[in-house]
Scaffold this motif. Structure first.
Motif, short mmCIF file in Angstrom:
data_model
loop_
_atom_site.label_atom_id
_atom_site.label_comp_id
_atom_site.label_asym_id
_atom_site.label_seq_id
_atom_site.Cartn_x
_atom_site.Cartn_y
_atom_site.Cartn_z
N THR A 1 7.61 -54.53 23.27
CA THR A 1 7.04 -54.23 21.95
C THR A 1 7.57 -52.88 21.49
OG1 THR A 1 5.00 -54.16 20.66
CG2 THR A 1 4.97 -53.06 22.79
N LYS A 2 7.03 -52.41 20.40
CA LYS A 2 7.36 -51.07 19.88
C LYS A 2 6.10 -50.24 19.83
CE LYS A 2 11.19 -52.70 17.02
NZ LYS A 2 11.68 -52.89 15.62
N ALA A 3 6.15 -49.06 20.41
CA ALA A 3 5.07 -48.10 20.29
C ALA A 3 5.45 -47.08 19.22
CB ALA A 3 4.80 -47.41 21.63
N TYR A 4 4.50 -46.23 18.87
CA TYR A 4 4.75 -45.24 17.83
C TYR A 4 4.23 -43.88 18.29
CZ TYR A 4 5.78 -49.28 15.01
OH TYR A 4 6.33 -50.44 14.54
N ILE A 5 5.07 -42.87 18.11
CA ILE A 5 4.72 -41.51 18.50
C ILE A 5 4.70 -40.64 17.24
CG2 ILE A 5 5.44 -39.47 19.80
CD1 ILE A 5 6.60 -41.27 21.89
N ARG A 6 3.59 -39.94 17.06
CA ARG A 6 3.44 -39.02 15.92
C ARG A 6 3.46 -37.59 16.44
NH1 ARG A 6 1.88 -38.79 10.31
NH2 ARG A 6 2.26 -36.60 9.86
N ILE A 7 4.34 -36.76 15.88
CA ILE A 7 4.42 -35.36 16.25
C ILE A 7 3.49 -34.56 15.35
CG2 ILE A 7 5.91 -33.34 16.41
CD1 ILE A 7 8.25 -35.15 16.93
N LEU B 1 -10.25 -39.41 10.67
CA LEU B 1 -9.00 -39.89 11.26
C LEU B 1 -8.66 -41.21 10.61
CD1 LEU B 1 -6.73 -39.83 13.42
CD2 LEU B 1 -8.28 -41.08 14.93
N ARG B 2 -7.49 -41.27 9.95
CA ARG B 2 -7.04 -42.50 9.31
C ARG B 2 -6.04 -43.21 10.22
NH1 ARG B 2 -7.03 -37.66 7.75
NH2 ARG B 2 -5.14 -37.65 6.49
N LEU B 3 -6.28 -44.48 10.46
CA LEU B 3 -5.39 -45.29 11.29
C LEU B 3 -4.90 -46.47 10.46
CD1 LEU B 3 -7.52 -45.41 14.56
CD2 LEU B 3 -5.52 -43.97 14.16
N LEU B 4 -3.61 -46.70 10.50
CA LEU B 4 -3.01 -47.85 9.81
C LEU B 4 -2.31 -48.69 10.86
CD1 LEU B 4 -2.82 -48.91 6.93
CD2 LEU B 4 -0.65 -47.72 6.67
N ASN B 5 -2.86 -49.88 11.15
CA ASN B 5 -2.41 -50.70 12.28
C ASN B 5 -2.47 -49.90 13.58
OD1 ASN B 5 -1.94 -52.95 10.70
ND2 ASN B 5 0.25 -52.59 10.49
N ILE C 1 -2.00 -46.72 13.97
CA ILE C 1 -1.14 -45.54 13.97
C ILE C 1 -1.78 -44.44 13.13
CG2 ILE C 1 1.18 -44.67 13.44
CD1 ILE C 1 2.12 -47.62 13.57
N PRO C 2 -1.95 -43.23 13.67
CA PRO C 2 -2.55 -42.15 12.88
C PRO C 2 -1.74 -41.83 11.63
CG PRO C 2 -2.48 -41.57 15.21
CD PRO C 2 -1.66 -42.81 15.05
N VAL C 3 -2.44 -41.69 10.51
CA VAL C 3 -1.82 -41.40 9.21
C VAL C 3 -2.34 -40.06 8.71
CG1 VAL C 3 -1.63 -42.12 6.81
CG2 VAL C 3 -1.56 -43.82 8.63
N PHE C 4 -1.43 -39.17 8.36
CA PHE C 4 -1.81 -37.87 7.80
C PHE C 4 -1.23 -37.68 6.40
CE2 PHE C 4 -1.97 -37.57 12.38
CZ PHE C 4 -3.20 -36.97 12.60
N ASN C 5 -0.59 -38.70 5.88
CA ASN C 5 -0.08 -38.70 4.51
C ASN C 5 -0.84 -39.77 3.74
OD1 ASN C 5 2.12 -38.22 6.64
ND2 ASN C 5 2.96 -37.16 4.84
N ASN C 6 -1.86 -39.36 3.01
CA ASN C 6 -2.73 -40.33 2.34
C ASN C 6 -2.03 -41.10 1.24
OD1 ASN C 6 -5.01 -39.78 3.92
ND2 ASN C 6 -5.50 -37.98 2.67
N GLU C 7 -0.87 -40.61 0.81
CA GLU C 7 -0.12 -41.33 -0.21
C GLU C 7 0.27 -42.73 0.29
OE1 GLU C 7 0.50 -38.32 0.80
OE2 GLU C 7 0.04 -37.05 -0.95
N VAL C 8 0.41 -42.89 1.62
CA VAL C 8 0.75 -44.19 2.19
C VAL C 8 -0.36 -45.21 1.92
CG1 VAL C 8 1.24 -45.41 4.34
CG2 VAL C 8 2.16 -43.14 3.98
N LEU C 9 -1.60 -44.72 1.83
CA LEU C 9 -2.74 -45.61 1.63
C LEU C 9 -3.01 -45.89 0.16
CD1 LEU C 9 -5.23 -43.92 4.14
CD2 LEU C 9 -3.55 -45.69 4.63
N ALA C 10 -2.50 -45.04 -0.71
CA ALA C 10 -2.92 -45.07 -2.12
C ALA C 10 -2.71 -46.41 -2.79
CB ALA C 10 -2.19 -43.96 -2.89
N ASP C 11 -1.61 -47.09 -2.53
CA ASP C 11 -1.27 -48.33 -3.23
C ASP C 11 -1.74 -49.59 -2.52
OD1 ASP C 11 -0.04 -46.88 -5.27
OD2 ASP C 11 1.90 -46.87 -4.23
#
Length: 547
Positions: free
Chosen positions: A272-278, A406-410, A412-422
């Motif tokens: 699978t694919k994991a995701y790393i957030r710096i 804490l916002r999670l999308l699938n 994955i932690p999200v710190f850019n709320n613009e991703v959620l806006a639409d």
């Protein structure tokens, strides 16, 4: 009196250690393959036996295919079950002709300078090897252990000469006073070049992780490095590691002085694919690279081996035969196993949720602002001149947390709320809300907003700096050859098998085994490996002719 007692006790301890050490150093994992040569694109099947005294090293085995110039070709992780593991390595289509080595080793997460592994040689012929004249091989190393001539195991056939597709009735007799644990029997076409160049090769660890102690049981390490734009290691950066499973899985760590990081995954199977957030990094040009712990050949003195006319003809014959075989038999190993992983608890890492909402149960809402306002109680969405913030109500005090949730999308932690806006209701499968403060290790979250999308591709991560896709090749489930040693009975279909029998038998087996030959002519070797009760190994073999 006490003085002499302690001296005697110390002498006994040293003596016991001295006599017990050689067994641990000399007895290794036993590794068996279904063939000694192959064509590029083939699948090599293997069996691994782990002696009981090695169980304290863990049950995770790393199987790797190396070239003689220390290049790592393929890596597979296996889990030992009842002291055995069965699996395969897919040889790349583009792999060039030459000698390669397959090695299996354990305890890879706590290396010492003395750790070593033994690789078993295998010849690979590229599928376009017409006119092959020379092959690069090691000049000398450890002798192979497949051929033997012992009286403890008898291999009996009613004759020595056979014709194509004939059945071979094989009788195995064990004449040993010692008990055998297992017998492995294999019948395969003989490659004379492989017989001339057969060797074992000793590998040693390239680096050491003496200070890294991780239980090497039921899991493995995901390792890598964080570097800057000039390829310098970055120390002390916080990494959030997410695996797309349900319930949500999160782990975190800080990079060390070398920019390195390690995450331990338990019971993770498939790919699978994991995701790393710096987090906490000012440089937008940071890079993350994966890392597989390398080995190196201790002796690397090689030369070109010139093929005889007979050997060149053999290579041409098996290359053509493999091509014909692949036309009729689907390559089972091309099937990728779906990813599965045992998460520590039956709920997300952040604990019990307060509420789950399915937006599609409501009227169509065009964006996330409307979703928060209309159907997410206790969630406040603010847009202050393009700067979006999302806060959750603290249900114990009935007021908003001061900090964002804490916002999670699938997952994955999200710190850019613009991703959620639409995001609208047609995009979202469900939303989980937690209206409490949550503590996860050293991290504190002021509420949770976990959004699961219908689209699991996570293409949105490519637009966000400091989020990286990280490939995971987990534990390979127990695999067995899909009838590759079964004869093709149809007369109008060619039978291009080159391995006719490959079975593990009980140690007290004494009786008959039969196998069918294929359309290939030449010599066939019947080889038996016996594992004694003390974990030592003896072998015997017999050659029959197919005309």
């Amino acid at each position: 009196m006490n003085k002499y007692f302690y001296i005697l006790l110390l002498f006994c301890l040293i003596t016991v250690k001295g006599f017990s050490q050689p067994q641990e150093e000399t007895e290794k994992l036993l590794f068996f393959t279904d063939r000694d040569y192959c064509i590029s694109g083939d699948t090599i099947w293997f069996k691994i036996w782990q002696p009981e005294f090695q169980e304290n090293k863990g049950n995770i085995i790393h199987v790797q295919l190396y070239g003689i110039h220390n290049q790592l070709i393929k890596s597979v992780i296996k889990k030992i079950e009842n002291n055995w593991a069965n699996g395969f390595i897919k040889v790349p289509d583009s792999l060039s002709t030459g000698q390669y080595f397959i090695t299996a080793y354990n305890n890879s997460q706590n290396y010492t300078d003395n750790d070593s592994a033994v690789g078993e040689s295998i010849l690979v012929y590229n599928k376009f090897s017409d006119g092959l004249k020379k092959v690069e091989v090691l000049k000398h190393n450890l002798p192979g252990n497949k051929n033997g001539d012992c009286k403890e195991i008898e291999i009996i056939t009613d004759k020595d000469n056979f014709v194509k597709r004939e059945n071979v009735d094989l009788r195995i007799k064990t004449n040993s006073a010692d008990e055998f644990k297992y017998l492995l029997v294999r019948a395969s076409l003989v490659d004379s070049l492989q017989k001339q160049t057969e060797t074992n090769c000793k590998f040693r660890c390239k680096t050491s992780k003496k200070n890294l102690v991780v239980p090497n049981s039921d899991g493995f390490l995901i390792s890598g490095r964080v570097t800057d734009s000039e390829n310098n290691p970055v120390n002390g950066v916080l990494l959030l590691f997410t695996v797309p499973v349900k319930p949500s899985y999160l782990d975190y760590c800080k990079t060390n002085q070398d920019g390195g990081f390690n995450f331990f995954l338990k019971d993770a199977y498939g790919e699978t694919k994991a995701y790393i957030r710096i987090l906490g990094a000012n440089d937008d040009n940071l890079k993350i690279s994966s890392h597989v712990e390398p080995l190196e050949i201790q002796e690397n003195d090689f030369a070109l081996k010139t093929l005889t006319k007979k050997q060149t003809d053999f290579v041409s014959k098996v290359v053509k035969g493999t091509y014909i075989k692949n036309l009729f038999i689907q390559n089972y190993s091309n099937v990728i196993d779906s990813f599965r992983m045992a998460v520590p608890f039956n709920r997300p890492f952040y604990g019990k949720i307060s509420k789950r909402i399915y937006p599609m149960d409501f009227v169509e809402l065009a964006n996330f602002n409307e979703i928060c306002r209309e159907i997410l109680p206790g969630v406040q969405y603010r847009d202050d001149n393009g700067k979006i913030s999302i806060q959750v109500v603290n249900e114990s005090q009935n007021i908003l947390f001061n900090d964002e949730a804490l916002r999670l999308l699938n997952g994955i932690p999200v710190f850019n709320n613009e991703v959620l806006a639409d995001l609208g209701t047609s995009d979202i499968e469900y939303i989980e809300i937690t209206k409490k403060q949550r503590i996860f290790g050293d991290l504190t979250f002021m509420g949770i907003l976990d959004i699961s999308l219908y689209d699991k591709s996570n293409v949105w991560t490519k637009q966000i700096p400091h989020i990286y896709e990280f490939p995971i090749k987990g534990i390979q489930p127990q695999k067995y050859p899909p009838g590759s040693t079964v004869s093709e009975k149809a007369e109008n279909r060619p039978d291009m098998r080159q391995t006719y029998l490959w079975e593990k038998l009980p140690g007290d087996f004494s009786g008959d085994v039969s196998f069918a030959l294929s359309d290939f002519k030449g010599q066939v070797e019947i080889n038996i490996v016996a594992v004694r009760s003390d974990s030592s190994v003896i072998t015997n073999s017999k050659i029959i002719n197919v005309k």
